[in-house]
Design an enzyme around this catalytic site. Structure first.
Site, mmCIF file in Angstrom:
data_model
loop_
_atom_site.group_PDB
_atom_site.id
_atom_site.type_symbol
_atom_site.label_atom_id
_atom_site.label_comp_id
_atom_site.label_asym_id
_atom_site.label_seq_id
_atom_site.Cartn_x
_atom_site.Cartn_y
_atom_site.Cartn_z
ATOM 1 N N GLY A 1 4.984 3.178 13.417
ATOM 2 C CA GLY A 1 5.200 3.523 12.064
ATOM 3 C C GLY A 1 3.644 3.923 11.491
ATOM 4 O O GLY A 1 2.860 3.603 12.238
ATOM 5 N N GLN B 1 -2.242 5.865 4.866
ATOM 6 C CA GLN B 1 -3.270 5.349 6.180
ATOM 7 C C GLN B 1 -3.887 6.719 6.775
ATOM 8 O O GLN B 1 -4.811 6.598 7.282
ATOM 9 C CB GLN B 1 -2.510 4.843 7.341
ATOM 10 C CG GLN B 1 -1.910 3.420 7.205
ATOM 11 C CD GLN B 1 -1.089 2.966 8.340
ATOM 12 O OE1 GLN B 1 -0.026 3.176 8.323
ATOM 13 N NE2 GLN B 1 -1.808 2.234 9.230
ATOM 14 N N CYS C 1 -1.707 -3.357 13.083
ATOM 15 C CA CYS C 1 -1.687 -2.286 12.342
ATOM 16 C C CYS C 1 -2.801 -1.122 12.741
ATOM 17 O O CYS C 1 -4.018 -1.525 13.377
ATOM 18 C CB CYS C 1 -2.056 -2.702 10.841
ATOM 19 S SG CYS C 1 -2.164 -1.366 9.619
ATOM 20 N N GLU D 1 5.381 -0.801 6.381
ATOM 21 C CA GLU D 1 4.846 0.708 5.974
ATOM 22 C C GLU D 1 5.139 0.698 4.616
ATOM 23 O O GLU D 1 4.291 1.294 3.807
ATOM 24 C CB GLU D 1 5.834 1.731 6.676
ATOM 25 C CG GLU D 1 5.745 1.955 8.172
ATOM 26 C CD GLU D 1 4.536 1.680 8.832
ATOM 27 O OE1 GLU D 1 3.738 2.116 8.085
ATOM 28 O OE2 GLU D 1 4.309 1.263 10.002
ATOM 29 N N HIS E 1 2.309 -0.587 2.759
ATOM 30 C CA HIS E 1 1.042 0.336 2.674
ATOM 31 C C HIS E 1 1.085 1.277 1.585
ATOM 32 O O HIS E 1 0.137 1.377 1.023
ATOM 33 C CB HIS E 1 1.159 1.200 3.989
ATOM 34 C CG HIS E 1 0.542 0.552 5.258
ATOM 35 N ND1 HIS E 1 -0.767 0.122 5.245
ATOM 36 C CD2 HIS E 1 0.662 0.386 6.615
ATOM 37 C CE1 HIS E 1 -1.290 -0.160 6.508
ATOM 38 N NE2 HIS E 1 -0.352 -0.240 7.181
#
Ligand code: GNR
Ligand code: NI
Length: 167
Positions: free
Chosen positions: A46, A51, A91, A134, A137
């Site tokens: 993912g 990111q 991650c 995700e 994030h």
């Protein structure tokens, strides 16, 4: 297509809150394609726009063995969740660190697809875990924030040390 640089924890930009996408433009579709390429190359299951330092609500996920099940979620929202599932998480922004996190076992997500059309999807197991990771994030949350302060401090110094060696 292009590979995008992935932000590494600790980095304040990983804690920015992503904005809702107002319109699915060709630029958004290009970013989604570049994110998928970046995720596969890493390799990861993912990737959130956060990111790659784009603070908009876009994630890509593929938990298949053969990179055959790419899912793109725009403005994803978890509308139902149930159960508990305890598992090891990693991650791409926290390389080499694997820690146990408790998540919902089953979720229902609502999002837009790349055509700007709304869809809903049920997910469980690894797919459900990955989507929750995700979406965190996008909220500016990295999985290590579920760990104790002591563990977070240790992870930060370990990564800082590693960055000094590789830089
Ligand atoms: O590649 C990834 N693997 C993973 C394993 C367990 C739980 C979550 C993940 S997501 C991670 C890729 C990533 O960092 N996405 O943000
Ligand atoms: Ni991650």
């Amino acid at each position: 297509m292009a590979l995008l640089p992935i932000l590494r924890y600790p980095d304040n930009r990983l804690h920015k809150k992503a904005e809702r996408i107002r319109e699915v433009t060709p630029e958004i579709r290009l970013l989604a394609a570049d994110m998928a390429e970046t995720m596969y190359e890493a390799p990861g299951i993912g990737l959130a726009a956060t990111q790659v330092d784009r603070h908009i609500r876009l994630i890509v996920v593929d938990v298949s063995e053969d990179q055959s099940e790419l899912l793109t979620f725009i403005n994803p929202e978890i509308i139902e969740k149930s159960g508990e599932c305890v598992g090891e998480e990693g991650c791409l922004s926290v390389p080499g660190i694997y820690e146990t996190v408790t998540r919902a076992e089953r979720i229902k997500v609502k999002a837009l697809n790349l055509d700007g059309k709304e869809f809903q999807m049920q997910a469980e197991g690894l797919l459900a875990v990955c989507i929750q990771h995700e979406i965190d994030h996008l909220q500016g949350k990295v999985f290590v924030e579920y760990l104790s302060n002591l563990k977070q401090t240790r992870i930060k110094s370990k990564l800082a040390k590693k960055a000094r060696i590789t830089a």
